[in-house]
Design an enzyme around this catalytic site. Structure first.
Site, PDB file in Angstrom:
ATOM      1  N   ARG A 266      51.189  27.016  35.637  1.00  0.00           N
ATOM      2  CA  ARG A 266      51.408  27.344  34.460  1.00  0.00           C
ATOM      3  C   ARG A 266      51.638  28.090  34.105  1.00  0.00           C
ATOM      4  O   ARG A 266      52.339  27.913  31.975  1.00  0.00           O
ATOM      5  CB  ARG A 266      49.810  26.633  33.809  1.00  0.00           C
ATOM      6  CG  ARG A 266      49.884  26.367  32.231  1.00  0.00           C
ATOM      7  CD  ARG A 266      48.329  26.185  31.828  1.00  0.00           C
ATOM      8  NE  ARG A 266      48.167  26.602  30.759  1.00  0.00           N
ATOM      9  CZ  ARG A 266      48.055  27.338  29.668  1.00  0.00           C
ATOM     10  NH1 ARG A 266      47.555  28.479  30.253  1.00  0.00           N
ATOM     11  NH2 ARG A 266      47.852  26.832  28.542  1.00  0.00           N
ATOM     12  N   SER A 281      48.724  22.794  28.757  1.00  0.00           N
ATOM     13  CA  SER A 281      47.725  23.203  29.251  1.00  0.00           C
ATOM     14  C   SER A 281      47.080  22.580  30.367  1.00  0.00           C
ATOM     15  O   SER A 281      48.151  22.165  30.891  1.00  0.00           O
ATOM     16  CB  SER A 281      46.483  22.727  28.037  1.00  0.00           C
ATOM     17  OG  SER A 281      46.612  21.054  28.278  1.00  0.00           O
ATOM     18  N   ASP A 324      37.313  16.717  20.147  1.00  0.00           N
ATOM     19  CA  ASP A 324      36.459  17.160  19.346  1.00  0.00           C
ATOM     20  C   ASP A 324      37.492  17.109  18.400  1.00  0.00           C
ATOM     21  O   ASP A 324      38.383  18.335  17.935  1.00  0.00           O
ATOM     22  CB  ASP A 324      35.536  18.876  19.581  1.00  0.00           C
ATOM     23  CG  ASP A 324      34.863  18.725  18.468  1.00  0.00           C
ATOM     24  OD1 ASP A 324      34.484  18.000  17.631  1.00  0.00           O
ATOM     25  OD2 ASP A 324      35.049  20.216  18.133  1.00  0.00           O
ATOM     26  N   SER A 374      36.567  15.047  30.142  1.00  0.00           N
ATOM     27  CA  SER A 374      36.287  14.893  29.692  1.00  0.00           C
ATOM     28  C   SER A 374      36.109  16.429  30.119  1.00  0.00           C
ATOM     29  O   SER A 374      35.162  17.060  30.288  1.00  0.00           O
ATOM     30  CB  SER A 374      34.404  14.853  29.115  1.00  0.00           C
ATOM     31  OG  SER A 374      34.012  15.838  28.074  1.00  0.00           O
ATOM     32  N   ASN A 375      36.684  17.772  28.963  1.00  0.00           N
ATOM     33  CA  ASN A 375      37.043  18.921  28.520  1.00  0.00           C
ATOM     34  C   ASN A 375      36.142  19.329  28.048  1.00  0.00           C
ATOM     35  O   ASN A 375      36.627  20.480  26.796  1.00  0.00           O
ATOM     36  CB  ASN A 375      38.798  20.007  28.402  1.00  0.00           C
ATOM     37  CG  ASN A 375      38.424  20.798  29.472  1.00  0.00           C
ATOM     38  OD1 ASN A 375      37.874  21.221  29.847  1.00  0.00           O
ATOM     39  ND2 ASN A 375      39.713  21.567  29.131  1.00  0.00           N
ATOM     40  N   GLY A 399      34.309  21.901  33.282  1.00  0.00           N
ATOM     41  CA  GLY A 399      33.720  23.061  32.894  1.00  0.00           C
ATOM     42  C   GLY A 399      35.076  24.298  32.192  1.00  0.00           C
ATOM     43  O   GLY A 399      35.755  23.910  32.643  1.00  0.00           O
ATOM     44  N   ILE A 401      36.885  27.771  32.597  1.00  0.00           N
ATOM     45  CA  ILE A 401      37.509  28.559  33.460  1.00  0.00           C
ATOM     46  C   ILE A 401      37.127  29.715  33.751  1.00  0.00           C
ATOM     47  O   ILE A 401      36.956  30.333  32.763  1.00  0.00           O
ATOM     48  CB  ILE A 401      39.250  28.400  33.524  1.00  0.00           C
ATOM     49  CG1 ILE A 401      39.626  26.766  34.090  1.00  0.00           C
ATOM     50  CG2 ILE A 401      39.716  28.947  35.076  1.00  0.00           C
ATOM     51  CD1 ILE A 401      41.288  26.972  33.746  1.00  0.00           C
ATOM     52  N   HIS A 427      26.501   3.570  40.221  1.00  0.00           N
ATOM     53  CA  HIS A 427      25.883   3.510  41.277  1.00  0.00           C
ATOM     54  C   HIS A 427      26.189   2.387  42.009  1.00  0.00           C
ATOM     55  O   HIS A 427      25.617   2.115  43.239  1.00  0.00           O
ATOM     56  CB  HIS A 427      24.823   4.540  41.611  1.00  0.00           C
ATOM     57  CG  HIS A 427      24.787   5.181  43.010  1.00  0.00           C
ATOM     58  ND1 HIS A 427      25.717   4.790  44.404  1.00  0.00           N
ATOM     59  CD2 HIS A 427      23.779   5.430  43.104  1.00  0.00           C
ATOM     60  CE1 HIS A 427      25.122   6.228  45.317  1.00  0.00           C
ATOM     61  NE2 HIS A 427      24.250   6.167  44.626  1.00  0.00           N
ATOM     62  N   ASP A 431      29.685   4.365  45.454  1.00  0.00           N
ATOM     63  CA  ASP A 431      28.703   4.984  46.799  1.00  0.00           C
ATOM     64  C   ASP A 431      29.116   6.584  46.452  1.00  0.00           C
ATOM     65  O   ASP A 431      30.207   7.289  45.690  1.00  0.00           O
ATOM     66  CB  ASP A 431      28.338   4.508  48.428  1.00  0.00           C
ATOM     67  CG  ASP A 431      30.340   4.716  48.548  1.00  0.00           C
ATOM     68  OD1 ASP A 431      30.456   5.857  49.193  1.00  0.00           O
ATOM     69  OD2 ASP A 431      30.501   3.438  48.934  1.00  0.00           O
TER      70      ASP A 431
END
Length: 457
Positions: A266, A281, A324, A374-375, A399, A401, A427, A431
């Protein structure tokens, strides 16, 4: 961590219509809010662009209303004078009730009551009809918007498309005849070859010090008493979506990803993307890797009906991205990721983020998602428990970095860029082994980004 189905944006892809009634001498037009689709029966008036006594022309913005689906800018259909606003700001306007009265001379010869339909933008595959002076004019929303921006009446343009549909070229040709000028086409991003390594400007070292969260500065107001508010708008949509999500048995799966090579890649590509006007990004890589994984595990790109009796395999990978914004958490989606390059995904994300921050996303951007990421790491945190957005069947939460010590194959400690991921799957039809295998494939693409080239189409 849950993802809320919230959206509030201008030029949404809802269908809205108004009823006009001629009063007394036929000069007062009373707009009544009619059915705008999606089962919506009420909207909130968010902003008036006019006041009583103001003069308006055709296509002038009158007000902005917001439903639990999206925000809509309502424009004038006539030249005239605003005589009455039927609602104050933040009041609820109901379907079938008057919204605004306009005094105009345009209705002297019309019947006592007729329907005037205004259809905003929809996806370019869809088409809309518009009744103008008793003649049905067919045109796509993009064409109608182009005509509106140039003050062109569609009834005066000869359509050359199927069934006399008015095309963009017809509008441009009409403009050329009237003004001698043609609107320039939308600029396409210029492809610039990579810079030689010797000329590449090294990125400035980043401060890896501890970041202290900065609290959002809002004045503290002590009201002295409790306040009760109705659940409307985004919150109302969130209640509906999360209530439906409660019926889904969630299966969770978590793992950690070593992004050391992706971080280096990147950094090399960022200057290229920046020259082409796009901010690059990590998210485009995450999205593209997910799409490549969905090609191998299409069950994760499906939807189920309410009773879970039928599974629909989605042909398109419309991957939603939680954002957001000041309006709250919204989830627009990047369409057809399976045929997009990483750069094209980055460009589309830039567009969605810009419109989302301004509250101008349309319904087409917010609907039709088939898979969601969802970052949450952009705010903080490592693991989460994402909530599936029905009728989708899977969602992932990313999550932050972190630089952490890890061991290589020789048992030596090295500095690694680690990110945690948390998956949730329905579920009833997915599976645990399928979710784990998909996650492993997605992980392999990101830990060895060059391997994505083998599967790119």
């Amino acid at each position: 961590m849950s993802i809320f189905d919230k959206s509030a944006f201008k030029f949404s892809h809802q269908h809205r219509s108004f009823r006009t009634s001629a009063i007394s001498n036929g000069q007062i037009v009373q707009f009544k809010l009619s059915d705008i689709g999606e089962g919506i029966t009420e909207v909130t008036v968010k902003e008036w662009y006019v006041k009583e006594g103001d003069s308006v022309s055709q296509f002038d913005s009158i007000c902005e209303v917001q439903s639990d689906k999206a925000s809509v800018t309502i424009t004038s259909r006539y030249d005239g004078i605003i005589r009455k606003l039927h609602y104050n700001l933040d009041e609820i306007a109901y379907v079938g009730k008057p919204l605004v009265d306009i005094e105009t001379d345009a209705l002297k010869d019309v019947a006592s009551e007729e329907d005037v339909v205004e259809t905003p933008a929809v996806s370019h595959e869809e088409h809309t009809h518009q009744e103008i002076k008793g003649h049905k004019t067919l045109a796509t929303p993009a064409v109608r918007r182009l005509a509106m921006e140039n003050n062109i009446k569609l009834s005066e343009v000869v359509g050359t498309g199927k069934d006399n549909r008015i095309l963009k070229e017809d509008i441009l040709n009409y403009l050329a005849k009237q003004t001698g000028a043609i609107l320039p086409p939308s600029p396409k991003p210029e492809i610039i070859p990579p810079l030689p390594k010797s000329k590449t400007v090294p990125a400035a070292p980043k401060d890896r010090g501890i970041k202290i969260p900065i609290p959002i500065s809002k004045p503290i107001v002590f009201a002295g008493k409790d306040k009760t508010e109705a659940v409307i708008g985004f919150h109302k949509a969130m209640v509906k979506t999360m209530t439906a999500a409660l019926k889904i048995p969630h299966f969770g799966y978590c793992d950690e990803i070593d992004l050391t090579q992706l971080v280096q890649l990147r950094e090399e590509l960022k200057p290229l993307a920046q020259v082409r006007g796009v901010k690059l990004s990590f998210m485009p890589f995450f999205i593209k890797a997910a799409s490549l994984g969905l090609l191998h595990y299409p069950i994760l790109n499906t939807s189920v009906d309410e009773n879970c009796q039928n599974i629909t395999y989605k042909a398109s990978h419309n991957i939603g991205v939680a954002m957001d914004t000041e309006q709250g958490l919204i989830v627009p989606n990047v369409k057809n990721v399976q045929v997009c390059s990483v750069f094209e995904i980055a460009s589309e994300l830039n567009r969605l983020l810009t419109l989302g921050s301004a509250g101008q996303l349309g319904t087409n951007d917010l609907t039709g998602g088939t898979f969601t990421l969802s970052n949450i790491g952009t705010i903080g945190g490592t693991y989460a428990k994402p909530v599936i957005l029905p009728p989708e069947v899977a969602i992932g939460a990313l999550g932050k970095i972190q630089v952490l010590p890890r061991f290589n194959g020789n048992g030596e400690v090295f500095k690694a860029q680690i990110m945690n991921v948390s998956w949730s799957a329905d579920h009833r039809i997915i599976d645990g082994a399928t979710m784990a295998r998909f996650s492993n494939l997605w992980k392999s693409y990101l830990e060895n980004p060059a391997s994505m080239l083998l599967d790119l189409k």
